[in-house]
Scaffold this active site. Structure first.
Site, PDB file in Angstrom:
ATOM      1  N   ASP A  69       0.817  -1.207   0.000  1.00 12.93           N
ATOM      2  CA  ASP A  69       0.000   0.000   0.000  1.00 12.93           C
ATOM      3  C   ASP A  69       0.855   1.263   0.000  1.00 12.93           C
ATOM      4  OD1 ASP A  69      -2.396  -1.280  -0.115  1.00 12.93           O
ATOM      5  OD2 ASP A  69      -3.001  -0.876   1.950  1.00 12.93           O
ATOM      6  N   GLY A  70       1.999   1.226   0.679  1.00 12.56           N
ATOM      7  CA  GLY A  70       2.872   2.396   0.707  1.00 12.56           C
ATOM      8  C   GLY A  70       3.367   2.776  -0.676  1.00 12.56           C
ATOM      9  N   ASN A 138      -3.598   8.926   2.409  1.00 15.71           N
ATOM     10  CA  ASN A 138      -4.085   8.230   3.601  1.00 15.71           C
ATOM     11  C   ASN A 138      -4.304   9.205   4.753  1.00 15.71           C
ATOM     12  OD1 ASN A 138      -4.519   5.595   2.925  1.00 15.71           O
ATOM     13  ND2 ASN A 138      -2.861   4.752   4.142  1.00 15.71           N
ATOM     14  N   ASP A 139      -3.198   9.760   5.251  1.00  8.41           N
ATOM     15  CA  ASP A 139      -3.326  10.561   6.466  1.00  8.41           C
ATOM     16  C   ASP A 139      -2.111  11.433   6.718  1.00  8.41           C
ATOM     17  OD1 ASP A 139      -1.356   8.742   7.645  1.00  8.41           O
ATOM     18  OD2 ASP A 139      -2.999   7.365   7.989  1.00  8.41           O
ATOM     19  N   ASP A 168      -1.453  10.779  22.473  1.00 14.85           N
ATOM     20  CA  ASP A 168      -0.194  10.215  21.976  1.00 14.85           C
ATOM     21  C   ASP A 168       0.039  10.557  20.506  1.00 14.85           C
ATOM     22  OD1 ASP A 168       0.353   9.125  24.416  1.00 14.85           O
ATOM     23  OD2 ASP A 168       0.128   7.034  23.816  1.00 14.85           O
ATOM     24  N   THR A 179      -8.929   3.154   7.002  1.00 16.68           N
ATOM     25  CA  THR A 179      -8.596   1.768   7.339  1.00 16.68           C
ATOM     26  C   THR A 179      -7.173   1.621   7.862  1.00 16.68           C
ATOM     27  OG1 THR A 179      -7.856   1.274   5.085  1.00 16.68           O
ATOM     28  CG2 THR A 179     -10.178   0.878   5.592  1.00 16.68           C
ATOM     29  N   ALA A 180      -6.450   2.730   7.964  1.00 16.92           N
ATOM     30  CA  ALA A 180      -5.037   2.668   8.343  1.00 16.92           C
ATOM     31  C   ALA A 180      -4.831   3.165   9.777  1.00 16.92           C
ATOM     32  CB  ALA A 180      -4.206   3.461   7.336  1.00 16.92           C
ATOM     33  N   SER A 182      -5.795   5.781  11.420  1.00 18.90           N
ATOM     34  CA  SER A 182      -7.009   6.251  12.081  1.00 18.90           C
ATOM     35  C   SER A 182      -7.811   5.089  12.657  1.00 18.90           C
ATOM     36  CB  SER A 182      -7.863   7.052  11.090  1.00 18.90           C
ATOM     37  OG  SER A 182      -9.063   7.496  11.683  1.00 18.90           O
TER      38      SER A 182
END
Length: 309
Positions: A69-70, A138-139, A168, A179-180, A182
């Site tokens: 995915d990366g 993604n984020d 944190d 889906t990652a 989060s």
């Protein structure tokens, strides 16, 4: 497909020679040209053209991501200014974005050039993170450095202050990224067809303690407070700042920023549903295999099972 050039985006460290070989032999049979980023020239056959990374999307009719995915996210970011269809080939473990396994690659390439596929449009987050221009499919995450206290930041939407976080980590995600990180932090699963931005704190100690789901046209601003610990800033899992002690994260949702090739959308969704359920089981991969019905385990690739935690 009108043109005849396919761009390769390779996992930075994995051995991709077997998959590249499959693609190169297919291209030779079908009279197609392959291109790769100049920094990966030494990893591909001499028949593959090398071009500067920033020029690869412009030269290509489609991109082929070889990795996990990366790598797929990297291909989408690479083409964000000139979106091209991206076909993902699986070399990772779980992989929520990628559909094609190496043995199925020749037929997938046939369908790619025949336009026998659908395109899944993906949104990104674009904006300024502590002075750096970023794009994330993604984020974007603000993560505390171990032993240094907590991430403390305020949240404002369209310049209206909502509250603050003490946690944190603080994760701002797209529906794709739900889906990652989060999700691991307790955030909701959001359909890729939904237009939304999700802000999720991990291990909150005070302030806002649940996910906030925002509209796509909301302007999201997070500002580090003076009492915040130094934070690591990650964009799609890549570190862009190692010890930020001050600064602002300002992000906007950008629709239709990436195009993902889908060959069998229904089967893809079913496999992702299975993968999500496997991630929540407190079992090691070998234990999980023992519970599968006879005849099923040998048909499930080992990388489709979650690695030990």
């Amino acid at each position: 497909m009108a043109g005849d050039l396919l761009g390769l985006v390779l996992h930075p460290t994995r051995d991709v020679s077997e998959v590249v070989g499959i693609i190169e032999r297919w291209a030779a049979r079908h009279g197609r040209t392959l291109a790769v980023r100049a920094e990966d020239r030494h990893r591909v056959p001499a028949s593959v053209r090398a071009v500067p990374a920033e020029e690869l999307p412009a030269h290509s009719d489609a991109l082929i991501s070889v990795g996990g995915d990366g790598t797929m996210l990297g291909a989408l970011r690479l083409a964000v200014r000139d979106p091209k269809p991206v076909l993902g080939v699986h070399l990772g473990r779980v992989g929520f974005l990628i559909e094609v396994e190496p043995p199925d690659l020749p037929r997938a390439l046939d369908r790619l050039v025949e336009h026998d596929f659908t395109v899944e449009s993906r949104a990104c987050l674009a904006g300024d993170v502590c002075g750096d221009e970023v794009v994330a499919f993604n984020d974007v995450a603000l993560v505390r450095r171990p032993g240094s206290g907590f991430v403390t930041a305020t949240l404002a939407v369209d310049d209206q202050r909502y509250g603050y976080y003490r946690c944190d980590a603080l994760v701002v995600s797209t529906p794709t990224g739900s889906t990652a990180y989060s999700y691991a932090a307790g955030g909701p699963l959001v359909s890729p067809a939904t237009q939304a931005v999700v802000v999720t704190p991990s291990a909150p100690m005070a302030g806002i303690s649940r996910s906030v789901v925002l509209a796509p046209d909301d302007d999201v601003r997070l500002e580090l407070r003076p009492d915040s610990a130094p934070v690591v800033v990650e964009v799609d899992g890549l570190v862009v700042r190692d010890a930020a002690t001050q600064g602002t994260v300002r992000l906007r949702y950008q629709p239709d920023a990436g195009l993902v090739v889908r060959l069998d959308p229904r089967r893809y969704r079913e496999r992702n549903q299975l993968k999500l359920s496997l991630l929540d089981l407190p079992l090691l991969p070998d234990q999980l295999r023992e519970l599968l019905p006879d005849g099923l385990a040998e048909h499930l690739p080992r990388r489709d099972l979650p690695p030990p935690r």
